[in-house]
Write a protein that holds these residues in place. Sequence first.
Motif, PDB file in Angstrom:
ATOM      1  N   GLU A  22       5.504   0.089  -1.013  1.00  0.00           N
ATOM      2  CA  GLU A  22       5.451  -1.374  -1.161  1.00  0.00           C
ATOM      3  C   GLU A  22       4.567  -2.022  -0.091  1.00  0.00           C
ATOM      4  OE1 GLU A  22       9.367  -3.022  -1.482  1.00  0.00           O
ATOM      5  OE2 GLU A  22       9.991  -1.604  -3.025  1.00  0.00           O
ATOM      6  N   ASN A  23       3.617  -1.250   0.424  1.00  0.00           N
ATOM      7  CA  ASN A  23       2.692  -1.756   1.440  1.00  0.00           C
ATOM      8  C   ASN A  23       1.372  -2.099   0.751  1.00  0.00           C
ATOM      9  OD1 ASN A  23       0.642  -1.894   3.440  1.00  0.00           O
ATOM     10  ND2 ASN A  23       1.863  -0.647   4.833  1.00  0.00           N
ATOM     11  N   PRO A  24       1.001  -3.393   0.691  1.00  0.00           N
ATOM     12  CA  PRO A  24      -0.217  -3.785  -0.032  1.00  0.00           C
ATOM     13  C   PRO A  24      -1.472  -3.063   0.467  1.00  0.00           C
ATOM     14  CG  PRO A  24       1.085  -5.716   0.513  1.00  0.00           C
ATOM     15  CD  PRO A  24       1.703  -4.566   1.236  1.00  0.00           C
ATOM     16  N   LEU A  25      -1.568  -2.820   1.781  1.00  0.00           N
ATOM     17  CA  LEU A  25      -2.742  -2.135   2.311  1.00  0.00           C
ATOM     18  C   LEU A  25      -2.779  -0.679   1.855  1.00  0.00           C
ATOM     19  CD1 LEU A  25      -2.919  -3.573   5.929  1.00  0.00           C
ATOM     20  CD2 LEU A  25      -4.548  -3.957   4.085  1.00  0.00           C
ATOM     21  N   MET A  26      -1.624  -0.034   1.820  1.00  0.00           N
ATOM     22  CA  MET A  26      -1.577   1.345   1.334  1.00  0.00           C
ATOM     23  C   MET A  26      -1.947   1.398  -0.148  1.00  0.00           C
ATOM     24  SD  MET A  26      -0.866   3.642   3.595  1.00  0.00           S
ATOM     25  CE  MET A  26      -1.884   2.738   4.733  1.00  0.00           C
ATOM     26  N   ILE A  27      -1.479   0.412  -0.913  1.00  0.00           N
ATOM     27  CA  ILE A  27      -1.795   0.375  -2.337  1.00  0.00           C
ATOM     28  C   ILE A  27      -3.300   0.196  -2.539  1.00  0.00           C
ATOM     29  CG2 ILE A  27      -1.472  -0.951  -4.468  1.00  0.00           C
ATOM     30  CD1 ILE A  27       1.395  -1.571  -3.434  1.00  0.00           C
TER      31      ILE A  27
END
Length: 479
Positions: A272-277
């Motif tokens: 749920e981490n936007p940067l990881m996504i």
Amino acid sequence: MRAQASEPIGLSAAFWQRTDVLAALSARDIGHLFRLVRQYGGMSQTRIGIAVNLSQGKVSAIMNSSAQVTTLDVFERIADGFAMPDPARLTLGLAPRAASTAIPSRDTSRPPADPPRIAPPTVNLVHSGEDEDTMRRRDFVGLTGAALFSAVLQPTAPATPADSLEDIAAALVEHPIPTNRPIDLTALARTVAQAKSSYQACRYAEVTAILPTLLRTVRAVCLTTTADARHRAHALSAEAHHVAASILLKQDDKGLAWLAADRSTQAAHTSENPLMIGSSARIITRALMDGRHHRAAITTATTAAQRMDTDLRHPTENDLSIYGSLLLSGAVAAAQTGSRHTATELLDEATQAAHRLRHDANHMWTAFGPGNVLCHRVNIALTMGDAGTAIDYARQVHIDALPIKERKATLLLDTARAFLTWNKHDQALYVLRAAGGIAPEEITARPATLRLVRDLLATAPITVRREAREYAESLGALA
């Protein structure tokens, strides 16, 4: 007694375990690290400069992001000046203090940390507008000495053994087994950062050696952790599988690369981490392109970029770096379809993001910045069949400002391809040798690069054929 200004800065063990400090070390963001030292250690710019042997003006420039640290000796000075403990040194990509003082082993699987540099002659070659014959006479004479040995006489054995890739394959397909052992996510994060740092330094044999265990560990940890730790574990899994996919793409293993990229994406969404996504969308885009699914790659990259642009009104440096890198991935995919308009449009948007970032850095392991955009312009011009334009863009790149070796080597390989397309075989050979001097395994361990060497030899005129054959034989490319 008051400490002398020249003594190393002593920072608490708790400081080196802070999440923001670990993030700065992992990204090799020394400006951020200096700001944290000032904030939590109460140190002035002058005191920091004395400790790490930099002027106060240089420290100020690094802290405000108008300058950056890229050389190994400066990283070492900073680590020593801050009395950095070994776990922090490893996160920064340096050897532990004990290892740095020990007698070097005879292990040759890892290239020297700071190999003899031959980048400046390459930069001169690419930047110069001299007559081609003049450059050939001057530059090939220069390559007959130490540079010839450092750049040409590399080990002929492949740096990435087949059994290492088999181990990675096994780790990807095995059902993970939950672990009952205590889970140290901070130590696991350091190992993931080491893998990413080694990949960007083109130490591919080193990465393939640690990946099987790392992949098994992160998958097991994801089954065991709960609550907030679970999100962090899945973020680490996304990064570890990203590295695996990148290595497999280098080895032309499309099937396993796709599997690793998909695992990275699944883990990123679970985190749920936007940067990881966003970061995982980059590796999926690369895997799609490698499988010639270029339209799907464009959609994946641009959709992820649009989502970030919509969600982030006040972007951080990390946000800009992921966003800009997604645009560059989409531009490369568009070029592969022959869509010049879409490629140019995405490149221009990436340029705007790079200008907002102001400099080339390595936030979120992207190596994004104005120089990286130029590198992609080289690649895209070459893809669109315009070798002359590709070389013109290459002349504009300040190669020493690029923050990672993998990006430098990729730029030089694209430039070599452009020279070969332009029937400038001597210049192509010269730039290939320079790329090998910067990143030996980018030459010896990649099937695509060895194919380029063979293509050069097959089409070389008689004036270059002997040198090209000697180079190909030294790499084992004729086997």
